[in-house]
Design an enzyme around this catalytic site. Structure first.
Site, short mmCIF file in Angstrom:
data_model
loop_
_atom_site.label_atom_id
_atom_site.label_comp_id
_atom_site.label_asym_id
_atom_site.label_seq_id
_atom_site.Cartn_x
_atom_site.Cartn_y
_atom_site.Cartn_z
N ARG A 144 0.86 -1.18 0.00
CA ARG A 144 0.00 0.00 0.00
C ARG A 144 0.90 1.23 0.00
O ARG A 144 2.04 1.19 0.46
CB ARG A 144 -0.89 0.02 1.24
CG ARG A 144 -1.82 -1.18 1.37
CD ARG A 144 -2.62 -1.09 2.66
NE ARG A 144 -3.56 -2.19 2.82
CZ ARG A 144 -3.31 -3.32 3.48
NH1 ARG A 144 -2.12 -3.47 4.08
NH2 ARG A 144 -4.21 -4.28 3.59
N HIS A 238 -2.22 2.31 -6.16
CA HIS A 238 -2.98 1.10 -5.82
C HIS A 238 -3.17 0.22 -7.05
O HIS A 238 -3.42 -0.99 -6.92
CB HIS A 238 -4.32 1.47 -5.20
CG HIS A 238 -4.68 0.62 -4.02
ND1 HIS A 238 -3.95 0.61 -2.85
CD2 HIS A 238 -5.68 -0.29 -3.83
CE1 HIS A 238 -4.48 -0.24 -1.99
NE2 HIS A 238 -5.53 -0.81 -2.57
N HIS A 264 -4.43 -9.08 3.64
CA HIS A 264 -5.87 -9.03 3.82
C HIS A 264 -6.27 -9.87 5.03
O HIS A 264 -5.82 -11.01 5.18
CB HIS A 264 -6.59 -9.57 2.58
CG HIS A 264 -6.57 -8.64 1.41
ND1 HIS A 264 -6.83 -9.05 0.12
CD2 HIS A 264 -6.32 -7.31 1.34
CE1 HIS A 264 -6.75 -8.03 -0.69
NE2 HIS A 264 -6.44 -6.96 0.03
N TYR A 273 -9.91 -10.73 -6.96
CA TYR A 273 -8.93 -10.96 -8.02
C TYR A 273 -9.24 -12.22 -8.81
O TYR A 273 -8.78 -12.37 -9.94
CB TYR A 273 -7.52 -11.02 -7.43
CG TYR A 273 -7.13 -9.71 -6.80
CD1 TYR A 273 -6.85 -8.58 -7.58
CD2 TYR A 273 -7.08 -9.56 -5.42
CE1 TYR A 273 -6.54 -7.37 -7.00
CE2 TYR A 273 -6.76 -8.35 -4.83
CZ TYR A 273 -6.49 -7.26 -5.63
OH TYR A 273 -6.19 -6.05 -5.04
#
Length: 295
Positions: A144, A238, A264, A273
């Site tokens: 991130r 991102h 996550h 995804y």
């Protein structure tokens, strides 16, 4: 019976007591007029939760988007909350009603060829050497932007021994591998950093002033770099994280590993995804299968 005059009184309350903006007031007026229309001749104070759910279903069937319905429900709850406080209603019938779920937007990703075009370009000055190291690290490790901007030259949250350790969301620390190209790019940046960094500055990536590079500047530098390479899409930090996840999943098929790499908490977040992966397969099918092509 709740009259338009009382709705106007509520809007006046929002304007004077809550200091709502003209834009917010316009939205509330439109949403409350919609409620009045759906109620037809019935008093708004006579409506119950079942009525509100029926109205929401009607709005949804009429094509109103989930986000707009959520805003409309918020306006209705606000009106009833005010009516209860005024002694005009006994309960808030919109309180427990939930809007329909908005469909999840698929994240934007670069194709592997686009990622190669973006990252294979050679830096032409000292700041571009820094930028190149940043972008390689984004794509190599799926960080991130806050995690990358927070990296130090050494210590707990830094790049060492082919890994990067970051302090992520929910105060969780995770370690992620760093690819050879990113390590080479960082190695090229370090001698330049030594000349730029202010005394005592711990940041791995610093600005011309020698202080930690801000997230805003990282975004601007990536946008500039992408434009210089003639990228056909708007590239943002991102997107590199999304591209990292999508490309690793396409190659490995290991959803759990991608979850760990991204940090996550729930695998349901990572499953977005898989939709991208299927989208890719569907495009290949449509292009390649002789019975898929439309006449």
């Amino acid at each position: 019976m709740t009259s338009p005059g009382e709705i106007e009184a509520y809007l006046k309350y929002l304007a004077t007591q809550r200091r709502a903006s003209p834009h917010t007031l316009d939205n509330y007026a439109r949403d409350l007029a919609r409620l009045q229309e759906l109620a037809a001749t019935r008093a708004l104070t006579s409506l119950n939760a079942h009525d509100i759910r029926r109205f929401v279903a009607k709005l949804h069937a009429g094509g109103l988007q989930a986000r707009s319905i959520a805003r409309t429900l918020s306006a209705w709850r606000g009106l009833y909350r005010w009516l209860v406080r005024q002694g005009r209603a006994e309960a808030n019938p919109a309180l427990t009603v939930r809007p329909p779920r908005a469909p999840k937007k698929l994240p934007q990703v670069l194709s592997p060829d686009q990622a190669a075009t973006l990252l294979n370009a050679q830096p032409e000055d000292a700041l571009e050497v820094r930028d190149h190291a940043i972008f390689e690290l984004f794509y190599s490790s799926g960080l991130r932007i806050a995690e990358l901007a927070g990296l130090d030259l050494s210590g707990t949250y830094s790049v060492a021994d082919g890994e990067v350790t970051v302090f992520g969301k929910r105060a969780k620390t995770r370690r992620v591998p760093v690819g050879s190209k990113a390590l080479d790019a960082i190695a090229a940046w370090l001698p330049i950093r030594a000349q730029l960094a202010a005394a005592g500055e711990e940041a791995l990536f610093v600005s011309q002033r020698g202080t930690r590079l801000s997230m805003g500047m990282i975004r601007k530098r990536l946008e500039r770099w992408a434009q210089l390479q003639g990228m056909p899409v708007h590239v943002y930090p991102h997107m590199l994280r999304h591209s990292f996840a999508s490309h690793v999943l396409q190659s490995s098929g290991d959803l759990r590993a991608v979850q760990e790499l991204l940090g996550h908490a729930s695998i349901s977040t990572t499953q977005i995804y898989t939709h991208l992966d299927f989208q890719h397969l569907a495009k290949v099918y449509d292009t390649a299968h002789p019975r898929a092509k439309k006449g």
